[in-house]
Enzyme design. Structure first.
Site, PDB file in Angstrom:
ATOM      1  N   ASP A 140       5.812  -3.488  26.229  1.00 60.49           N
ATOM      2  CA  ASP A 140       4.321  -4.514  26.574  1.00 60.49           C
ATOM      3  C   ASP A 140       4.574  -3.825  28.092  1.00 60.49           C
ATOM      4  OD1 ASP A 140       2.465  -6.569  25.011  1.00 60.49           O
ATOM      5  OD2 ASP A 140       2.231  -5.572  26.366  1.00 60.49           O
ATOM      6  N   LYS A 195       4.371 -10.983  30.186  1.00 64.17           N
ATOM      7  CA  LYS A 195       4.256 -11.755  28.440  1.00 64.17           C
ATOM      8  C   LYS A 195       5.453 -11.069  28.075  1.00 64.17           C
ATOM      9  CE  LYS A 195       1.517 -10.740  25.703  1.00 64.17           C
ATOM     10  NZ  LYS A 195       0.687  -9.960  24.371  1.00 64.17           N
ATOM     11  N   ASN A 246      -9.022  -6.312   3.397  1.00 58.15           N
ATOM     12  CA  ASN A 246      -9.523  -7.195   4.606  1.00 58.15           C
ATOM     13  C   ASN A 246     -11.126  -7.864   4.289  1.00 58.15           C
ATOM     14  OD1 ASN A 246      -7.093  -8.358   6.139  1.00 58.15           O
ATOM     15  ND2 ASN A 246      -7.752  -8.008   7.933  1.00 58.15           N
ATOM     16  N   CYS A 251      -9.220 -10.400  12.904  1.00 53.07           N
ATOM     17  CA  CYS A 251      -9.138  -9.373  11.997  1.00 53.07           C
ATOM     18  C   CYS A 251     -10.700  -9.647  11.487  1.00 53.07           C
ATOM     19  CB  CYS A 251      -8.257  -9.841  11.242  1.00 53.07           C
ATOM     20  SG  CYS A 251      -6.454 -10.046  12.141  1.00 53.07           S
TER      21      CYS A 251
HETATM   22  C1  UGA Z   1      -5.868 -11.856   8.063  1.00 55.60           C
HETATM   23  C2  UGA Z   1      -5.776 -10.994   6.719  1.00 55.60           C
HETATM   24  O1  UGA Z   1      -5.108 -12.907   5.847  1.00 55.60           O
HETATM   25  C3  UGA Z   1      -4.864 -11.237   6.584  1.00 55.60           C
HETATM   26  O2  UGA Z   1      -3.842 -10.075   5.579  1.00 55.60           O
HETATM   27  C4  UGA Z   1      -4.874  -9.911   7.152  1.00 55.60           C
HETATM   28  O3  UGA Z   1      -3.062  -9.094   8.066  1.00 55.60           O
HETATM   29  C5  UGA Z   1      -5.158 -10.475   8.841  1.00 55.60           C
HETATM   30  O4  UGA Z   1      -5.999 -10.981   8.356  1.00 55.60           O
HETATM   31  C6  UGA Z   1      -4.764  -9.235   9.667  1.00 55.60           C
HETATM   32  O5  UGA Z   1      -6.088  -8.010   9.947  1.00 55.60           O
HETATM   33  O6  UGA Z   1      -4.199  -9.027  10.203  1.00 55.60           O
HETATM   34  P1  UGA Z   1      -5.957 -14.647   9.731  1.00 55.60           P
HETATM   35  O7  UGA Z   1      -7.338 -13.332  10.194  1.00 55.60           O
HETATM   36  O8  UGA Z   1      -4.118 -14.120  10.717  1.00 55.60           O
HETATM   37  O9  UGA Z   1      -5.182 -12.628   8.284  1.00 55.60           O
HETATM   38  O10 UGA Z   1      -6.199 -15.271   8.837  1.00 55.60           O
HETATM   39  P2  UGA Z   1      -6.778 -15.812   7.429  1.00 55.60           P
HETATM   40  O11 UGA Z   1      -6.151 -16.875   6.573  1.00 55.60           O
HETATM   41  O12 UGA Z   1      -6.850 -14.638   6.211  1.00 55.60           O
HETATM   42  O13 UGA Z   1      -7.914 -16.749   7.822  1.00 55.60           O
HETATM   43  C7  UGA Z   1      -9.242 -15.940   8.210  1.00 55.60           C
HETATM   44  C8  UGA Z   1     -10.693 -17.002   8.307  1.00 55.60           C
HETATM   45  O14 UGA Z   1     -10.919 -17.023   6.854  1.00 55.60           O
HETATM   46  C9  UGA Z   1     -10.167 -18.054   9.092  1.00 55.60           C
HETATM   47  O15 UGA Z   1     -10.690 -18.569   9.419  1.00 55.60           O
HETATM   48  C10 UGA Z   1     -10.315 -18.900   7.546  1.00 55.60           C
HETATM   49  O16 UGA Z   1     -10.650 -20.548   8.153  1.00 55.60           O
HETATM   50  C11 UGA Z   1     -11.158 -18.344   6.645  1.00 55.60           C
HETATM   51  N1  UGA Z   1     -11.182 -18.268   5.163  1.00 55.60           N
HETATM   52  C12 UGA Z   1     -10.227 -18.388   4.193  1.00 55.60           C
HETATM   53  C13 UGA Z   1     -12.131 -19.044   4.507  1.00 55.60           C
HETATM   54  O17 UGA Z   1     -13.708 -19.611   5.230  1.00 55.60           O
HETATM   55  N2  UGA Z   1     -12.068 -19.823   3.356  1.00 55.60           N
HETATM   56  C14 UGA Z   1     -11.320 -19.370   2.979  1.00 55.60           C
HETATM   57  O18 UGA Z   1     -11.476 -19.641   1.294  1.00 55.60           O
HETATM   58  C15 UGA Z   1      -9.761 -18.407   3.408  1.00 55.60           C
END
Ligand code: UGA
Length: 438
Positions: free
Chosen positions: A36, A41, A206, A258
């Site tokens: 990195d 870090k 996504n 993401c």
């Molecule tokens: C997301 C994807 O789920 C991963 O598969 C992907 O690899 C990642 O982005 C990425 O592109 O790197 P992440 O952003 O870590 O992962 O988190 P999530 O658990 O998907 O949640 C995203 C947001 O959606 C959160 O703010 C969560 O509160 C919200 N959410 C999730 C809802 O409002 N309702 C739901 O039913 C699920």
């Protein structure tokens, strides 16, 4: 390398994806050299103290595999040690909504020609990036291997993948085979395809998940108008296997590093090809409006928010992370302050990030201190500890026991018995007129 040793792997960029990738490949027995440009870090990682990110299971994983993990700021080290280099640098959005690929370009620029290396792209990049990189570096062996891990469960997601997507074009088969061999012990379904399709699988996945969230949030808003309960509606819908029960939790919108970035990037990418992605445009807009609807829910009970004290419970974009990138708490606190309210907040882990991101928000050490004298509380992040609070005691501390449960996480009946006026998202509410509009 003797017969039993696994080949070394290089990881470029040790942010969330890079650190998890490095730790997990070391756990699988590969020597890993992780590079990195951020000296501080790298020193932190070498020293073996607290990790720069909060991710369950990751500190233990890194500690257990220290002897196979090397952290460096020198690109020459992964180049000397490994043929397969996973590119995990970040690709933040630019003002135009396109992804900023400058860090990816810097990595490509640092690869020696004819060095026998393969660049495996884990960073999320627009479809077409692989082809563009190959056009300007025809000798480069390039594989697309998008990451699907979720913050908060990243280690488990890596070690138990539902699928591993590997995109390669003619000439890069040896590298794609090597990547497939590295993932093979994990047992997930391996999807071999071309580079452009692999890139699109990531963006489309996504975008689809974000669409599910905005869809259920709009259903929630209609539920509020007709007196239905969206949690019941989602339960009934989710039993149809064609729909599925995941990502149907209504709330105050998605955040994180993401979904906001990738939906914007895909919309932009479509636009750049001359196609207006209408559905995705609405998904993004619904998500913005969803955060702001909380203000109307407060005003319904409190009237003007001028000089009202509002407590935010949770700041991280979701539980089990200290990440506040694009968190709903950022928009909410700014909107509340814009309405003249004073904002206090509590989060179990995001406090140090909040200090920088929300300088005008008073941070409390406990939930009790945050809600003391408050006119309303908003549950922004569904941290498990919020399910175990003595809500009756907390109601007694507030000037006005009103709660907006932004994640439909709490039991409305229990909260009402504890003395609260309860407002969820898409659930039957107490008093006043339904929240109209967006
Ligand atoms: C997301 C994807 O789920 C991963 O598969 C992907 O690899 C990642 O982005 C990425 O592109 O790197 P992440 O952003 O870590 O992962 O988190 P999530 O658990 O998907 O949640 C995203 C947001 O959606 C959160 O703010 C969560 O509160 C919200 N959410 C999730 C809802 O409002 N309702 C739901 O039913 C699920």
């Amino acid at each position: 390398m003797n017969g039993s040793e696994k080949p070394a792997i290089g990881v470029i960029g040790v942010g969330w994806v890079g650190l998890v990738t490095a730790g997990c490949f070391a756990e699988l027995g590969h020597p890993v050299v992780a590079m990195d440009v951020d000296q501080a870090k790298v020193e932190l990682l070498r020293a073996g103290g607290t990790l720069p990110i909060h991710e369950p299971g990751l500190p233990e994983l890194i500690d257990r595999n220290r002897e196979r993990l090397r952290f460096t700021t020198e690109m020459v080290e992964p180049l000397d040690a490994a043929r397969i280099l996973f590119c995990c640098v970040d690709t933040p959005p630019t003002y135009s909504g396109d992804a900023d690929l400058s860090r990816v370009e810097a990595v490509v620029g640092a690869l020696p020609e004819g060095g026998g290396h393969a660049l495996v792209m884990k960073s999320t990049v627009p479809a077409g990036t692989g082809a563009a990189i190959r056009r300007s570096n025809p000798e480069l062996v390039y594989v697309s291997c998008p990451e699907f891990l979720k913050e908060g469960s990243a280690v488990r997601d890596f070690l138990e993948p539902d699928r591993v997507v590997i995109g390669s074009d003619p000439g890069a088969e040896w590298a794609a085979d090597a990547v497939a061999a590295a993932y093979e012990p994990l047992g997930g379904r391996i999807v071999r395809t071309d580079v452009a399709s692999a890139e699109m699988i990531k963006l489309a996945s996504n975008a689809f998940l974000a669409t599910k969230i905005s869809f259920i949030n709009e259903i929630a808003n209609v539920c509020e108008g007709v007196g239905a309960d969206v949690t019941e509606v989602a339960r009934g819908m989710g039993l149809d296997p064609r729909i599925g029960n995941k990502f149907l939790q209504a709330g105050i919108g998605y955040g994180g590093s993401c979904f906001p970035k990738d939906t914007q990037a895909l919309k932009q990418l479509a636009g750049n090809t001359g196609y207006h992605f209408q559905l995705l445009t609405s998904v993004i807009e619904v998500n913005e409006l969803q955060k702001r609807r909380v203000i109307a829910k407060l005003s319904k009970h409190l009237g003007s928010l001028v000089d009202r004290k509002v407590a935010l419970l949770g700041l991280a974009f979701k539980p089990d992370t200290d990440d506040m990138r694009e968190a709903s708490s950022l928009v909410l606190s700014a909107r509340l302050q814009g309405e003249g309210a004073t904002v206090v907040a509590y989060d179990p882990v995001a406090e140090s990030r909040a200090d920088q991101l929300l300088p005008s928000v008073e941070l409390s050490e406990t939930v009790g201190a945050a809600v003391a004298g408050a006119d309303a509380a908003i549950l922004v992040t569904e941290w498990p500890e919020f399910g175990e609070l003595d809500w009756a005691e907390l109601a007694g501390r507030m000037a006005n026991p009103l709660i907006v449960d932004g994640r439909n996480f709490l039991d409305p009946g229990a909260l009402r018995r504890a003395g609260f006026t309860y407002e969820g998202i898409g659930r039957p509410a107490d008093g006043g007129e339904p929240v109209a509009g967006g």
